[in-house]
Enzyme design. Structure first.
Site, PDB file in Angstrom:
ATOM      1  N   ASP A 184       0.831  -1.209   0.000  1.00 50.48           N
ATOM      2  CA  ASP A 184       0.000   0.000   0.000  1.00 50.48           C
ATOM      3  C   ASP A 184       0.866   1.260   0.000  1.00 50.48           C
ATOM      4  O   ASP A 184       2.089   1.185   0.161  1.00 50.48           O
ATOM      5  CB  ASP A 184      -0.973   0.002   1.192  1.00 50.48           C
ATOM      6  N   ASN A 216      -7.633  -1.664  14.423  1.00 48.41           N
ATOM      7  CA  ASN A 216      -9.042  -1.867  14.080  1.00 48.41           C
ATOM      8  C   ASN A 216      -9.237  -3.074  13.163  1.00 48.41           C
ATOM      9  O   ASN A 216     -10.275  -3.228  12.546  1.00 48.41           O
ATOM     10  CB  ASN A 216      -9.628  -0.604  13.430  1.00 48.41           C
ATOM     11  N   HIS A 225      -7.466  -3.760  10.420  1.00 44.65           N
ATOM     12  CA  HIS A 225      -7.183  -3.593   8.988  1.00 44.65           C
ATOM     13  C   HIS A 225      -5.949  -4.378   8.566  1.00 44.65           C
ATOM     14  O   HIS A 225      -5.045  -4.637   9.362  1.00 44.65           O
ATOM     15  CB  HIS A 225      -7.099  -2.108   8.587  1.00 44.65           C
ATOM     16  N   GLU A 284      -9.592  -1.094   5.303  1.00 49.28           N
ATOM     17  CA  GLU A 284     -10.187  -0.676   6.571  1.00 49.28           C
ATOM     18  C   GLU A 284     -11.494  -1.436   6.822  1.00 49.28           C
ATOM     19  O   GLU A 284     -12.033  -2.067   5.908  1.00 49.28           O
ATOM     20  CB  GLU A 284     -10.483   0.825   6.502  1.00 49.28           C
TER      21      GLU A 284
HETATM   22  C1  GLP Z   1      -0.354   0.504   8.463  1.00 50.78           C
HETATM   23  C2  GLP Z   1      -0.239  -0.396   7.217  1.00 50.78           C
HETATM   24  C3  GLP Z   1      -0.512  -1.845   7.538  1.00 50.78           C
HETATM   25  C4  GLP Z   1       0.102  -2.204   8.869  1.00 50.78           C
HETATM   26  C5  GLP Z   1      -0.572  -1.443   9.973  1.00 50.78           C
HETATM   27  C6  GLP Z   1       0.015  -1.700  11.356  1.00 50.78           C
HETATM   28  O1  GLP Z   1      -1.310   1.460   8.383  1.00 50.78           O
HETATM   29  N1  GLP Z   1      -1.031   0.029   6.131  1.00 50.78           N
HETATM   30  O2  GLP Z   1      -0.013  -2.658   6.482  1.00 50.78           O
HETATM   31  O3  GLP Z   1      -0.073  -3.593   9.116  1.00 50.78           O
HETATM   32  O4  GLP Z   1      -0.637  -0.065   9.694  1.00 50.78           O
HETATM   33  O5  GLP Z   1       1.187  -0.983  11.557  1.00 50.78           O
HETATM   34  P1  GLP Z   1       2.135  -1.207  12.804  1.00 50.78           P
HETATM   35  O6  GLP Z   1       2.861  -2.473  12.530  1.00 50.78           O
HETATM   36  O7  GLP Z   1       3.033  -0.019  12.836  1.00 50.78           O
HETATM   37  O8  GLP Z   1       1.251  -1.310  14.002  1.00 50.78           O
END
Ligand code: GLP
Length: 245
Positions: free
Chosen positions: A67, A136, A138, A143
């Protein structure tokens, strides 16, 4: 579905890194879909370490970022392309032309999204999708409410996700939109490895693996995947009631 609960965050990261190494051992030309975030940082550090020690090569691999935020100038410190480059790609032997990231600055983003989906198909699909999970539920930037049959597309980020990701932006606002691979794109990966560490992810993990399978919990879609490995540390697993360990 296999759930592995590790004693420490470090062990969980090593276990997830091993899944990547194993995929490349079986198929050196493996197609990897890779996430950003704090969770995978130690995975990438381990892969860089193993690569330096001669333990893994990416020379024939292909990488797709999951992404990207919309509208960030190239090289912006919070860009996911830059993140993956700095955390992994510039330290290993992956040829630059096989490092793909969604194009988030083009005028026609629908065309860019369709092109990304096509590039994945032309690479013969994803062998291993490494995933984090948002608080949440995702996955990538899918989302709550994201259709399980979604493909690469532009999405609007939730306030919760924008707040969680604020630290990477300092005083700047977090973009309101992103481009992300879809849930259907991920479900077609031949193997999915979800890594979650820390107590902040415990509720999302419990909802994903023991709650109702629902588009309100995007990660719950993974329970329909035939080859899913969830790697958790004790804190992230702390609200599971039925899993081993
Ligand atoms: C981001 C990414 C996800 C990731 C998530 C958790 O927004 N788009 O791919 O898994 O948040 O991030 P973190 O590992 O920093 O908690």
């Amino acid at each position: 579905m296999e759930i592995v609960i590790c004693e420490s965050t470090e062990e969980a990261a090593r276990r997830a890194a091993r899944a990547v190494v194993d995929a490349l051992a079986v198929r050196p030309q493996a197609v990897l879909a890779l996430p950003t975030g704090n969770t995978p940082r130690p995975v990438y550090a381990e892969l860089v370490r193993l690569h330096a020690a001669g333990g893994v090569s990416f020379a024939r691999a292909t990488v797709f970022n999951l992404d990207e935020y919309l509208g960030l100038p190239a090289g912006h410190p919070a860009s996911f392309r830059r993140f993956l480059s700095e955390a992994l790609l510039q330290h290993v032997d992956l040829p630059a032309q096989r490092a793909h990231a969604p194009s988030a600055t083009e005028a026609n983003l629908d065309v860019a999204a369709a092109a990304y989906e096509r590039a994945i198909a032309e690479a013969e699909g994803i062998d291993l999708a490494l995933l984090g999970i948002g608080r949440n539920g995702h996955i990538a930037f899918n989302e709550p409410g994201a259709p399980f049959d979604s493909r690469t597309r532009v999405v609007t980020l939730s306030d919760a996700t924008r707040a969680a990701n604020q630290p990477a932006f300092g005083a700047e606002p977090v973009p309101k939109q992103a481009i992300t691979v879809g849930i259907a794109t991920l479900l077609e990966a031949r193997r999915c490895v979800l890594l979650a560490t820390g107590a902040a992810k415990a509720e999302a993990v419990a909802q994903a693996f023991e709650g109702v399978v629902s588009e309100q919990v995007p990660a719950s879609a993974l329970r329909g995947h035939p080859n899913l490995l969830a790697v958790l540390d004790r804190a992230a697993a702390s609200r599971l009631t039925r899993s081993p360990g």
